[in-house]
Design a protein around this motif. Structure first.
Motif, mmCIF file in Angstrom:
data_model
loop_
_atom_site.group_PDB
_atom_site.id
_atom_site.type_symbol
_atom_site.label_atom_id
_atom_site.label_comp_id
_atom_site.label_asym_id
_atom_site.label_seq_id
_atom_site.Cartn_x
_atom_site.Cartn_y
_atom_site.Cartn_z
ATOM 1 N N ALA A 1 0.844 -1.202 0.000
ATOM 2 C CA ALA A 1 0.000 0.000 0.000
ATOM 3 C C ALA A 1 0.880 1.254 0.000
ATOM 4 C CB ALA A 1 -0.941 -0.010 1.202
ATOM 5 N N CYS A 2 1.967 1.232 0.765
ATOM 6 C CA CYS A 2 2.882 2.377 0.796
ATOM 7 C C CYS A 2 3.572 2.568 -0.555
ATOM 8 C CB CYS A 2 3.909 2.212 1.910
ATOM 9 S SG CYS A 2 3.219 2.513 3.550
ATOM 10 N N GLU A 3 3.829 1.468 -1.253
ATOM 11 C CA GLU A 3 4.422 1.600 -2.588
ATOM 12 C C GLU A 3 3.466 2.360 -3.499
ATOM 13 O OE1 GLU A 3 6.026 -0.933 -6.410
ATOM 14 O OE2 GLU A 3 4.407 -1.715 -5.182
ATOM 15 N N LYS A 4 2.190 2.044 -3.438
ATOM 16 C CA LYS A 4 1.198 2.759 -4.249
ATOM 17 C C LYS A 4 1.141 4.235 -3.836
ATOM 18 C CE LYS A 4 -1.834 -0.985 -5.586
ATOM 19 N NZ LYS A 4 -2.016 -0.596 -6.976
ATOM 20 N N LEU A 5 1.232 4.481 -2.531
ATOM 21 C CA LEU A 5 1.229 5.863 -2.045
ATOM 22 C C LEU A 5 2.463 6.627 -2.511
ATOM 23 C CD1 LEU A 5 -0.150 5.339 1.559
ATOM 24 C CD2 LEU A 5 -1.222 6.698 -0.261
ATOM 25 N N SER A 6 3.581 5.927 -2.682
ATOM 26 C CA SER A 6 4.809 6.594 -3.122
ATOM 27 C C SER A 6 4.647 7.173 -4.526
ATOM 28 C CB SER A 6 6.013 5.651 -3.061
ATOM 29 O OG SER A 6 5.969 4.665 -4.067
ATOM 30 N N ILE A 7 3.720 6.625 -5.287
ATOM 31 C CA ILE A 7 3.431 7.134 -6.631
ATOM 32 C C ILE A 7 2.380 8.241 -6.556
ATOM 33 C CG2 ILE A 7 2.449 6.538 -8.895
ATOM 34 C CD1 ILE A 7 3.507 3.624 -8.320
ATOM 35 N N LEU A 8 1.329 8.006 -5.784
ATOM 36 C CA LEU A 8 0.183 8.915 -5.740
ATOM 37 C C LEU A 8 0.351 10.080 -4.771
ATOM 38 C CD1 LEU A 8 -2.562 6.139 -5.755
ATOM 39 C CD2 LEU A 8 -1.839 7.561 -7.688
ATOM 40 N N ALA A 9 1.076 9.865 -3.691
ATOM 41 C CA ALA A 9 1.260 10.898 -2.661
ATOM 42 C C ALA A 9 2.658 10.776 -2.045
ATOM 43 C CB ALA A 9 0.176 10.765 -1.600
ATOM 44 N N PRO A 10 3.700 11.006 -2.855
ATOM 45 C CA PRO A 10 5.066 10.808 -2.358
ATOM 46 C C PRO A 10 5.418 11.670 -1.147
ATOM 47 C CG PRO A 10 5.084 11.895 -4.504
ATOM 48 C CD PRO A 10 3.676 11.483 -4.231
ATOM 49 N N SER A 11 4.747 12.792 -1.000
ATOM 50 C CA SER A 11 5.059 13.682 0.125
ATOM 51 C C SER A 11 4.850 12.991 1.476
ATOM 52 C CB SER A 11 4.208 14.951 0.058
ATOM 53 O OG SER A 11 2.831 14.621 0.123
ATOM 54 N N LEU A 12 3.985 11.978 1.510
ATOM 55 C CA LEU A 12 3.754 11.247 2.758
ATOM 56 C C LEU A 12 4.991 10.454 3.181
ATOM 57 C CD1 LEU A 12 0.164 9.837 2.109
ATOM 58 C CD2 LEU A 12 0.800 11.675 3.692
#
Length: 173
Positions: free
Chosen positions: A53-64
């Motif tokens: 899930a964090c990998e997907k977030l790294s694309i969609l919301a890298p600032s997190l």
């Protein structure tokens, strides 16, 4: 919310539960801390899926994830689980390279791209990360080029050979 994420991650493996978690975190970034904590859960399945899930977030919301970059590098270098290591490396690949560069991580990537024990995907992402790091420190680019030129292509899969060829093209532009 952490328990809700944990329950979803314990369920049947699939993209839909992961996508739902990612959507929830994007809608409410305060939930990121709960998800990120699960990437280090003692149950491997939960940790692996939370990292996915964090990998997907790294694309969609890298600032997190930017403020976790150094920690993610350390975790990738120490991770014994191939799938989890690949996900950690992919997350790092989606984030901007830190300055000054982390030399230990560059060495890890150079070793990983050549290692026959690293998965094909792991070798390829290590190669891409090494290239991205060397772009920040151009005096290292000739070293990377030498590593890539000295690789014996027949010992690597088509995917790794393709990544190597594409990076060499970029270096020689």
């Amino acid at each position: 919310m952490k328990e809700d994420f944990k329950k979803a991650l314990e369920g049947t493996l699939g993209r839909k539960p992961i996508d739902r978690i990612v959507e929830q975190v994007i809608a409410s970034p305060a939930l990121f801390a709960d998800l990120y904590a699960l990437t280090q859960h003692e149950e491997e399945k939960i940790a692996w899926r939370a990292t996915w899930a964090c990998e997907k977030l790294s694309i969609l919301a890298p600032s997190l994830l930017i403020n976790k970059r150094e920690e993610l590098m350390q975790r990738a270098m120490q991770c014994p689980h191939d799938g989890m290591r690949r996900l950690l490396l992919n997350i790092l690949h989606h984030l901007p390279i830190s300055e000054p560069i982390n030399v230990a991580f560059l060495d890890f990537c150079l070793h990983g791209m050549l290692s026959p024990t690293e998965s094909v995907a792991g070798q390829a992402v290590c190669m891409k990360l090494a290239y991205a790091i060397c772009r920040k420190e151009p005096e290292l680019m000739s070293e990377l080029e030498a590593y890539l030129e000295n690789m014996e292509p027949e010992y690597y899969t088509a995917a790794v050979q393709c990544t190597r060829k594409n990076i060499l093209k970029k270096i020689r532009k």
